[in-house]
Motif scaffolding. Structure first.
Motif, PDB file in Angstrom:
ATOM      1  N   THR A  12       0.929  -1.415  -0.026  1.00  0.00           N
ATOM      2  CA  THR A  12       0.091  -0.041  -0.224  1.00  0.00           C
ATOM      3  C   THR A  12       0.800   1.263  -0.022  1.00  0.00           C
ATOM      4  O   THR A  12       0.679   2.103  -0.766  1.00  0.00           O
ATOM      5  N   LYS A  13       1.929   1.307   1.031  1.00  0.00           N
ATOM      6  CA  LYS A  13       2.996   2.414   1.131  1.00  0.00           C
ATOM      7  C   LYS A  13       3.778   2.303  -0.811  1.00  0.00           C
ATOM      8  O   LYS A  13       3.616   3.610  -0.459  1.00  0.00           O
ATOM      9  N   SER A  16       1.320   4.399  -3.138  1.00  0.00           N
ATOM     10  CA  SER A  16       0.987   6.035  -2.636  1.00  0.00           C
ATOM     11  C   SER A  16       1.924   7.031  -3.064  1.00  0.00           C
ATOM     12  O   SER A  16       3.557   6.486  -3.174  1.00  0.00           O
ATOM     13  N   TYR A  40      -3.710  -9.608  -1.157  1.00  0.00           N
ATOM     14  CA  TYR A  40      -3.282  -8.242  -1.688  1.00  0.00           C
ATOM     15  C   TYR A  40      -4.671  -7.466  -2.353  1.00  0.00           C
ATOM     16  O   TYR A  40      -4.815  -6.191  -1.851  1.00  0.00           O
ATOM     17  N   ILE A  44      -5.639  -3.890  -0.536  1.00  0.00           N
ATOM     18  CA  ILE A  44      -5.135  -3.090  -1.058  1.00  0.00           C
ATOM     19  C   ILE A  44      -6.264  -2.207  -1.521  1.00  0.00           C
ATOM     20  O   ILE A  44      -7.316  -2.157  -2.451  1.00  0.00           O
ATOM     21  N   GLN A  45      -5.804  -0.639  -1.280  1.00  0.00           N
ATOM     22  CA  GLN A  45      -7.299  -0.215  -1.560  1.00  0.00           C
ATOM     23  C   GLN A  45      -7.752   0.164  -3.071  1.00  0.00           C
ATOM     24  O   GLN A  45      -8.252   1.102  -3.366  1.00  0.00           O
TER      25      GLN A  45
END
Length: 313
Positions: A12-13, A16, A40, A44-45
């Motif tokens: 996620t990081k 981003s 995942y 994950i967004q």
């Protein structure tokens, strides 16, 4: 916390911020099993599950990922380019944008030396078979056209001589033009003449006298006229303009053109004006540019920008 949960947080990081952490993606995704990747996608967004329970990547995030990878590529390409060609291409791209990026044209016209600007004009001829001046005249529709055209055509004296009396006289001209509510100062012939023919040292002296005559600094009086304010900053205090531009690039809500300024500023300024930009940025925002990049940017793009900054220091 499971290993998959930890990797999900890392992924996620990695996806981003400004720039993708390519090394992390390779390490985590490259060694993952199908069940891991399913976890995942659910966690994950960037993925969504539709009414058929199909896990798909949202289109806007696909576009974001493409842009992030492109930032690193563009930084490398611009760094390898001859500075004249780089500036010519930046001007062309700025004029083709919708809306047009006048600030980029002003930046190149006003922060480069006379020889550098002449070189960019020569490169533009070679690349596009016509002149920057011609494209500005044809492509810029608004009141900014005349000033922009004169700025990109300038070949300024770069010596140390300044006539104080002339500077005082021209400060009065500026003061009257800016205080005159009936007319846009960007269309005033005398304002255009001063900004496009005088040396940068002379113009700085004009604005020193401007404050004495008008009571406010030129920056204060141009607070609502961004185009003219950026022109003045690029001519007299480019570090102020560049540090503000960098800070805008770190804003997660900024548009893509604003974010792309991070590449442009670092690549074009690291060999010339970066020390002053660093000092101005630190004074204004209380953090070092390199620390901000380390915090906000990921992957190879981050590493490349930090490498450029370490060359300069």
């Amino acid at each position: 916390m499971t290993n998959t949960d930890e990797q999900l947080g890392v992924l996620t990081k990695a996806f981003s911020g400004i720039g993708v952490d390519e090394k992390t993606l390779i390490s985590v995704l490259g060694n993952s099993h199908p069940d891991d990747r399913k976890s995942y996608r659910k966690g994950i967004q960037f993925f969504t599950e539709d009414e058929r329970s199909f896990e798909r990547w949202q289109a806007d995030h696909v576009a974001q990922l493409e842009r992030e990878f492109l930032r690193f590529k563009n930084a490398m390409v611009f760094w390898a380019m001859h500075p004249w060609e780089r500036d010519a291409r930046l001007v062309k791209n700025a004029l083709l944008k919708e809306p047009q990026l006048y600030s980029v044209v002003v930046e190149i016209a006003c922060t480069r030396s006379s020889e550098e600007l002449l070189g960019a004009r020569k490169a533009y001829h070679s690349l596009y078979d016509h002149s920057i001046e011609e494209d500005v005249a044809v492509m810029v529709p608004g009141p900014e056209r005349k000033l922009l055209g004169a700025l990109v055509s300038a070949y300024r004296y770069e010596g140390s001589k300044v006539n104080e009396e002339t500077a005082k006289s021209e400060a009065k001209i500026f003061c009257n033009a800016i205080k005159d509510a009936s007319k846009n100062p960007v269309e005033d012939e005398e304002v255009i003449r001063i900004l496009t023919t005088r040396s940068k040292l002379h113009i700085s002296t004009v604005f020193k006298h401007y404050k004495e005559i008008c009571g406010n600094s030129i920056d204060e009086d141009l607070d609502t006229d961004l185009f003219l304010k950026e022109t003045v900053q690029c001519l007299c205090t480019p570090e102020t303009y560049f540090s503000k531009t960098l800070d805008g690039a770190f804003n997660g809500e900024a548009d893509e053109d604003t974010k792309d300024a991070l590449t442009r500023v670092i690549v074009t300024q690291v060999d010339t004006n970066m020390q002053k930009i660093k000092e101005d940025y630190h004074n204004k925002y209380g953090v070092q540019i390199s620390d901000k990049i380390a915090e906000e940017v990921n992957g190879n793009y981050k590493d490349f920008l930090l490498t450029l900054l370490s060359r300069e220091s």
